[in-house]
Design an enzyme around this catalytic site. Structure first.
Site, PDB file in Angstrom:
ATOM      1  N   LYS A 157    -122.598  17.507 -40.897  1.00  0.00           N
ATOM      2  CA  LYS A 157    -122.088  18.644 -40.116  1.00  0.00           C
ATOM      3  C   LYS A 157    -121.392  18.045 -38.894  1.00  0.00           C
ATOM      4  CE  LYS A 157    -123.276  23.232 -38.468  1.00  0.00           C
ATOM      5  NZ  LYS A 157    -122.155  23.943 -39.064  1.00  0.00           N
TER       6      LYS A 157
HETATM    7  N1  PMP Z   1    -120.860  25.524 -45.003  1.00  0.00           N
HETATM    8  C1  PMP Z   1    -120.154  25.236 -43.904  1.00  0.00           C
HETATM    9  C2  PMP Z   1    -118.859  24.523 -44.046  1.00  0.00           C
HETATM   10  C3  PMP Z   1    -120.626  25.607 -42.632  1.00  0.00           C
HETATM   11  O1  PMP Z   1    -119.925  25.312 -41.541  1.00  0.00           O
HETATM   12  C4  PMP Z   1    -121.835  26.313 -42.542  1.00  0.00           C
HETATM   13  C5  PMP Z   1    -122.346  26.759 -41.190  1.00  0.00           C
HETATM   14  N2  PMP Z   1    -123.163  25.820 -40.598  1.00  0.00           N
HETATM   15  C6  PMP Z   1    -122.546  26.599 -43.707  1.00  0.00           C
HETATM   16  C7  PMP Z   1    -122.033  26.183 -44.926  1.00  0.00           C
HETATM   17  C8  PMP Z   1    -123.859  27.311 -43.658  1.00  0.00           C
HETATM   18  O2  PMP Z   1    -124.872  26.439 -43.230  1.00  0.00           O
HETATM   19  P1  PMP Z   1    -126.170  27.004 -42.513  1.00  0.00           P
HETATM   20  O3  PMP Z   1    -126.706  28.062 -43.390  1.00  0.00           O
HETATM   21  O4  PMP Z   1    -127.092  25.848 -42.418  1.00  0.00           O
HETATM   22  O5  PMP Z   1    -125.723  27.508 -41.204  1.00  0.00           O
END
Ligand code: PMP
Length: 308
Positions: A157
């Site tokens: 991330k």
């Molecule tokens: N995919 C992407 C590209 C994202 O930016 C996010 C947001 N964090 C998610 C999926 C969802 O992840 P999460 O449920 O952990 O927030």
């Protein structure tokens, strides 16, 4: 009235006034986007007078994994991070729903391949639902390809990954859609620009696997678990074709920011009857009860801020 941002930011070990959380323009994070982060939500429960941070341990696990892949040497422990965050929420006296950003970045005056110094900040911002409170959204299939693990890993991330999200999202907006679904290098469905995706088709809830060029989403994991345990649904993690989206009975994005967001058209093809479907609605109902601390069995996913 709610101010847009609260008074304090946690910045490299100290709580500093909002305007003092500054970085130099020549830091590698500024020059090349060399940083990793987590977006976390806190939900206010007015009866309990408590602010619950959702799946904090899992967010910090992923933050350390992102940092490890980027070869960032993080000096703080998970307990340090949790303590710093809860202090920040308390000092800002947050008593409403909030979005938190916890970032680790490459500081100093080195290059994109420097290893130190590593900096960290935590900020929080009162926040409601995304997409301006829309009940459902329209999507197109992006002509941009999702980044992949052999070039820029979507598993990390990292701030710089959002260049790919930006290209896809902006293209969708210019063409009159709310958002977009991005395909991976194999031509299969990957995810949205800031969310994972689920389809409901022939009595199965289906989502692409974690090796399909997606972020290992915590909300995705939450939904897989709720779908099986609470709704008794059959769930599958498998590749999804573009045309399966068109014929799905229901479709939705999920993620910390978007929570659960029904998608009611893809490439202008109407999904189901054009309204959020019953499975999506049932999942949303359960999800919003759980995150606000209203379902005891799931309090294991919540970290209370004020200790009530
Ligand atoms: N995919 C992407 C590209 C994202 O930016 C996010 C947001 N964090 C998610 C999926 C969802 O992840 P999460 O449920 O952990 O927030």
């Amino acid at each position: 009235m709610t101010k847009e941002y609260p008074d304090y930011i946690w910045f490299n070990g100290k709580l500093v006034p909002f305007n003092e959380a500054k970085l130099h323009v020549l830091t590698p994070t500024c020059l090349y986007g060399i940083n990793v982060f987590e977006g976390i939500r806190g939900y206010w429960n007015d009866e309990a007078k408590e602010l619950y941070c959702f799946r904090l341990d899992d967010h910090y696990k992923r933050l350390y994994e992102s940092a490890k892949i980027m070869r960032f040497n993080v000096q703080y422990t998970k307990n340090d991070l949790t303590g710093a965050l809860l202090n920040l929420l308390k000092i800002n006296n947050i008593k409403e729903d909030v979005q938190i950003r916890h970032s680790i970045y490459l500081d100093g005056f080195g290059s994109w391949h420097s290893t130190d110094p590593i900096g960290m900040f935590i900020s929080c911002k009162p926040s409601g639902r995304s997409y301006g409170g829309k009940k459902s959204i329209s999507c197109c299939i992006s002509s941009w390809e999702r980044i992949n693990d052999r070039s820029i890993s979507p598993r990390i991330k990292a701030g710089s990954n959002y260049q790919n999200s930006r290209m896809a999202q902006m293209d969708a907006i210019v063409n009159g859609y709310d958002s977009t679904i991005i395909m991976n290098k194999n031509g299969k469905v990957a995810e949205g620009p800031g969310s994972c995706i689920f389809i409901f088709r022939d009595n199965k809830l289906i989502t692409p696997p974690i090796t399909s060029s997606i972020l290992e989403s915590i909300t995705r994991d939450t939904i897989l678990s709720l779908a099986e345990k609470e709704l008794n649904l059959q769930v599958q993690e498998r590749d999804i074709d573009r045309t399966e989206l068109y014929v799905a009975q229901e479709l939705f994005f999920c993620g910390t920011a978007v929570e659960i967001m029904p998608i009611t058209s893809v490439d202008r093809i109407v999904i189901g009857n054009g309204e959020p479907g019953p499975i999506t609605n049932a999942l949303m109902q359960k999800f919003f009860q759980i995150v606000r601390g209203k379902v005891k069995e799931y309090n294991k996913w919540l970290t209370p801020t004020y200790g009530n």
